[in-house]
Write a protein that holds these residues in place. Structure first.
Motif, PDB file in Angstrom:
ATOM      1  N   GLN A  23      35.271  41.456  44.253  1.00 54.03           N
ATOM      2  CA  GLN A  23      36.620  40.796  44.355  1.00 54.03           C
ATOM      3  C   GLN A  23      36.739  40.143  42.954  1.00 54.03           C
ATOM      4  O   GLN A  23      35.787  39.574  42.541  1.00 54.03           O
TER       5      GLN A  23
ATOM      6  N   ARG B 119      38.167  37.435  42.200  1.00 52.94           N
ATOM      7  CA  ARG B 119      38.168  35.983  41.855  1.00 52.94           C
ATOM      8  C   ARG B 119      36.559  35.415  41.909  1.00 52.94           C
ATOM      9  O   ARG B 119      36.390  34.377  41.567  1.00 52.94           O
ATOM     10  N   SER B 120      35.553  36.263  42.464  1.00 55.52           N
ATOM     11  CA  SER B 120      34.321  35.957  42.375  1.00 55.52           C
ATOM     12  C   SER B 120      33.352  36.755  41.470  1.00 55.52           C
ATOM     13  O   SER B 120      32.423  36.520  41.316  1.00 55.52           O
TER      14      SER B 120
ATOM     15  N   PRO C 123      43.206  36.572  42.105  1.00 60.67           N
ATOM     16  CA  PRO C 123      43.411  37.839  42.951  1.00 60.67           C
ATOM     17  C   PRO C 123      44.701  38.541  42.872  1.00 60.67           C
ATOM     18  O   PRO C 123      44.704  39.630  43.172  1.00 60.67           O
TER      19      PRO C 123
ATOM     20  N   THR D 233      41.861  48.202  51.305  1.00 60.68           N
ATOM     21  CA  THR D 233      42.295  47.194  50.379  1.00 60.68           C
ATOM     22  C   THR D 233      43.649  46.358  50.807  1.00 60.68           C
ATOM     23  O   THR D 233      44.274  47.214  51.379  1.00 60.68           O
ATOM     24  N   SER D 234      43.895  45.265  50.455  1.00 55.70           N
ATOM     25  CA  SER D 234      45.002  44.227  50.620  1.00 55.70           C
ATOM     26  C   SER D 234      45.717  44.365  49.358  1.00 55.70           C
ATOM     27  O   SER D 234      46.382  43.562  48.938  1.00 55.70           O
TER      28      SER D 234
ATOM     29  N   ASN E 177      47.622  43.630  43.684  1.00 56.54           N
ATOM     30  CA  ASN E 177      47.629  42.830  44.797  1.00 56.54           C
ATOM     31  C   ASN E 177      48.555  41.593  44.282  1.00 56.54           C
ATOM     32  O   ASN E 177      48.450  40.783  43.250  1.00 56.54           O
TER      33      ASN E 177
ATOM     34  N   SER F 119      47.649  38.714  48.558  1.00 51.47           N
ATOM     35  CA  SER F 119      46.456  38.106  49.228  1.00 51.47           C
ATOM     36  C   SER F 119      45.400  37.583  48.331  1.00 51.47           C
ATOM     37  O   SER F 119      45.463  37.805  46.920  1.00 51.47           O
ATOM     38  N   ASN F 120      44.362  36.795  48.692  1.00 51.00           N
ATOM     39  CA  ASN F 120      43.382  36.196  47.800  1.00 51.00           C
ATOM     40  C   ASN F 120      42.225  37.123  47.579  1.00 51.00           C
ATOM     41  O   ASN F 120      40.995  36.746  47.384  1.00 51.00           O
ATOM     42  N   THR F 121      42.371  38.427  48.043  1.00 51.33           N
ATOM     43  CA  THR F 121      41.095  39.347  47.927  1.00 51.33           C
ATOM     44  C   THR F 121      41.313  40.389  47.045  1.00 51.33           C
ATOM     45  O   THR F 121      41.263  41.593  47.278  1.00 51.33           O
TER      46      THR F 121
ATOM     47  N   SER G  93      36.458  45.161  47.986  1.00 58.35           N
ATOM     48  CA  SER G  93      35.612  44.417  48.948  1.00 58.35           C
ATOM     49  C   SER G  93      34.729  45.413  49.126  1.00 58.35           C
ATOM     50  O   SER G  93      33.308  44.969  49.511  1.00 58.35           O
TER      51      SER G  93
END
Length: 192
Positions: A75, A77-78, A87, A113-114, A169, A172-174, A178
Motif C-alpha cells: 500500500q 502509505r506503508s 493513499p 482493490t478499492s 484511489n 479509501s486509505n488503502t 494489498s
C-alpha cells in the motif's frame, strides 16, 4: 554399454535437483527492477507478479509525486518512501514481461482493490491495448468503480511485452496493491 538401473536413478535425481531451482526461482518474486523474466514459467501454474514494479505516482490533494520502484504488493502509505505517499492518489505501475515465446491464452488476475483500475498491455505487434477498465482512472471520482477481483485475458504477446496497471484511489486509505496480481493460462485461471 548398459548402465545399472541404480546409476540411471541417481543421474535422473540429480537432473531433477538441478532443474528444480529454475522452476522455483520463477515462483518467488519474479519481478525485479520492473522486469518479470517468466522464461522459467512451466506454462501450467499461476505465478504471482510480486516484486519491484515501476511506479509513476501523483497525489490528489498535494503536489506530491514519485517515480521509481515500489514493492508489489504494497500500500502506498506503508511504502518506505520519504516523504510518505498518500493513499489518495493515482499510480501507474508497469513491468516488462519476458516470455519464453509468443504466447496465447494468457491472463492476469487482478486482485480486489478499492480503486479504479485500468490494465493495458503492449501486444506482440507493439500495439497498446486496454484489457480491463473499471472507469474513472483519470479523475478523482473512483468511489463508484467496481472493486471485485477480475481475470483479464491478454492479447497474443511476443517475447517482450509491457504490462501497465493504473490505479486511482479517491476515497479509501488503502491506495496501492494489498495483494499481488497473478499471471497464468486463461482456462486454468477460470477453472480455479
Amino acid at each position: 554399454m548398459k548402465l545399472p538401473y541404480w546409476l540411471i536413478g541417481i543421474v535422473y535425481s540429480c537432473l531433477l535437483l538441478v532443474t528444480q531451482p529454475a522452476i522455483a526461482a520463477c515462483a518467488d518474486n519474479p519481478v525485479k527492477a520492473g522486469v518479470a523474466d517468466l522464461r522459467c514459467w512451466d506454462g501450467e501454474r499461476e505465478l504471482s507478479l510480486s516484486g519491484e514494479w515501476r511506479l509513476n505516482y501523483r497525489a490528489h490533494q498535494s503536489e506530491r509525486s514519485y517515480q521509481g520502484f515500489i514493492p508489489v504488493p504494497q500500500q502506498w502509505r506503508s511504502a518506505a518512501i520519504d516523504p510518505p505517499l498518500s493513499p489518495l492518489a493515482r499510480g501507474e505501475y508497469s513491468i516488462e514481461l519476458i516470455l519464453p515465446e509468443t504466447s496465447r491464452d494468457l491472463a492476469v488476475f487482478i486482485p480486489k482493490t478499492s480503486a479504479a483500475r485500468r490494465i493495458e498491455v503492449v501486444d506482440r505487434l507493439g500495439r497498446n491495448k486496454t484489457i480491463y477498465d473499471s472507469g474513472h482512472v483519470d479523475s478523482t471520482i473512483s468511489k463508484r468503480a467496481p472493486i471485485r477481483p477480475t481475470i483479464a485475458l491478454l492479447p497474443e504477446l511476443g517475447e517482450r511485452s509491457v504490462l501497465t496497471v493504473v490505479l486511482n484511489n479517491s476515497n479509501s486509505n488503502t491506495g496501492g496493491f494489498s495483494s499481488a496480481m497473478k499471471f497464468g493460462h486463461y482456462p486454468s485461471m477460470l477453472a480455479s
